[in-house]
Design an enzyme around this catalytic site. Structure first.
Site, PDB file in Angstrom:
ATOM      1  N   LYS A  72       0.820  -1.214   0.000  1.00  0.00           N
ATOM      2  CA  LYS A  72       0.000   0.000   0.000  1.00  0.00           C
ATOM      3  C   LYS A  72       0.858   1.269   0.000  1.00  0.00           C
ATOM      4  O   LYS A  72       0.465   2.277  -0.589  1.00  0.00           O
ATOM      5  CB  LYS A  72      -0.958   0.000   1.187  1.00  0.00           C
ATOM      6  N   GLU A  84      -6.109  13.709  -1.272  1.00  0.00           N
ATOM      7  CA  GLU A  84      -5.460  14.321  -0.109  1.00  0.00           C
ATOM      8  C   GLU A  84      -5.263  13.286   0.997  1.00  0.00           C
ATOM      9  O   GLU A  84      -4.249  13.297   1.704  1.00  0.00           O
ATOM     10  CB  GLU A  84      -6.315  15.478   0.404  1.00  0.00           C
ATOM     11  N   ALA A 132      -4.880  -0.281   8.830  1.00  0.00           N
ATOM     12  CA  ALA A 132      -6.295  -0.207   9.179  1.00  0.00           C
ATOM     13  C   ALA A 132      -6.550   0.868  10.230  1.00  0.00           C
ATOM     14  O   ALA A 132      -7.488   1.662  10.123  1.00  0.00           O
ATOM     15  CB  ALA A 132      -6.786  -1.570   9.671  1.00  0.00           C
ATOM     16  N   ARG A 155       7.478   1.274  17.370  1.00  0.00           N
ATOM     17  CA  ARG A 155       7.726   2.217  16.272  1.00  0.00           C
ATOM     18  C   ARG A 155       6.443   2.525  15.513  1.00  0.00           C
ATOM     19  O   ARG A 155       6.173   3.683  15.174  1.00  0.00           O
ATOM     20  CB  ARG A 155       8.790   1.654  15.327  1.00  0.00           C
ATOM     21  N   GLY A 242     -15.299  -7.249   9.868  1.00  0.00           N
ATOM     22  CA  GLY A 242     -14.461  -7.198   8.693  1.00  0.00           C
ATOM     23  C   GLY A 242     -15.222  -7.378   7.392  1.00  0.00           C
ATOM     24  O   GLY A 242     -14.825  -6.842   6.349  1.00  0.00           O
TER      25      GLY A 242
END
Length: 278
Positions: A72, A84, A132, A155, A242
């Site tokens: 992605k 945007e 997600a 992180r 989901g």
């Protein structure tokens, strides 16, 4: 929609694209609409030749590409232009072809915004800090009070915290155990982890209570009801699972692809069949 001299194709790009539900969801719909289009999967490993993949997207007949993990972020970079939201989040899951250019969209964000209905969430708990969770965060821009973020990867957690602050949200990060104990305070609890794929997985927040006004958004879809959704239902929470999200993503593509509105109903019917065979 216009047919071309070449077979018209939608594709899915991902490391395990051939195992995904999308071809089984879309191909019956495309057939019933009489588009002449097909939907196919391209398995591209994490270290695959993505330059060649982009070149393939510009071959005759390619209409658009859905993009799933782990590509992605590559898709956001590969787009010549983008919304945007893609620029803000750095993730793209739909590349729409126009001539020799690719335009990036993020239907995760579009689906999350639609499914949440624009309601203000006083206290958001994000369990997981990947794509997600990022999509939900962007969808909630201007519609969230406080946001608590937790992930087992420090992180990833700090990156999402930085985005929340960039969006002007009152946000904090906490460790996993503390987050689970905060579920009873959340008006929106999001499971943005793989927990629930296995029937042996418990609810993402454990066995504690939920707030009386809780909405539980579980990104996991499987052939069983996840423990997160099952417990949330027992506690009377409004649930988004989901499968709801998968449908929301697909419906978001309908106007972008210039499809007949009948596609929405057909996608719903197709999803029922796919789900029954999951």
């Amino acid at each position: 929609m216009q047919n071309t001299a070449h077979p018209s194709r939608l594709v899915l790009i991902g490391s395990a694209a051939s195992q995904a539900m999308s071809p089984g969801l879309w191909n019956p719909v495309l057939g019933r609409l009489g588009t002449g289009w097909t939907y196919e999967a391209w398995d591209v490993p994490p270290d695959g030749d993505l330059v060649s993949v982009r070149d393939r997207l510009l071959e005759p007949g390619i209409i658009a590409a859905n993009v799933t993990m782990p590509h992605k972020h590559w898709a956001a970079d590969a787009a010549d232009n983008a919304t945007e939201e893609v620029l803000l989040g750095g993730a793209c899951n739909l590349l729409l072809r126009s001539g020799s250019t690719l335009f990036g969209h993020n239907t995760d964000i579009m689906a999350a915004r639609s499914l949440l209905g624009g309601e203000f969430q006083r206290n958001v708990l994000l369990m997981g800090a990947g794509g997600a969770a990022r999509a939900v965060l962007i969808a909630l821009k201007g519609k969230a009070g406080t946001v608590t973020i937790s992930d087992r990867d420090p992180r990833a957690m700090e990156k999402l915290l930085g985005l929340a602050k960039e969006l002007g949200m009152a946000a904090r990060s906490v460790d996993w155990d503390e987050a689970r104990g905060l579920a009873s305070e959340a008006s929106l609890l999001v499971n943005a982890t793989p927990l629930g794929k296995s029937v042996s997985d418990g609810p993402v927040w454990g066995d504690g209570p939920l707030a009386p006004d809780a909405v539980v958004y579980d990104f996991v879809y499987a052939g069983h009801v996840t423990a997160t959704i099952a417990r949330a239902r027992r506690l009377g929470a409004r649930c988004i699972d989901g499968w709801d999200h998968l449908y929301g993503q697909a419906v978001a593509m309908v106007p972008l692809l210039g499809m007949d509105e009948q596609a929405r109903e057909l996608l719903g019917e197709s999803l029922v069949r796919v789900r029954s065979g999951a």
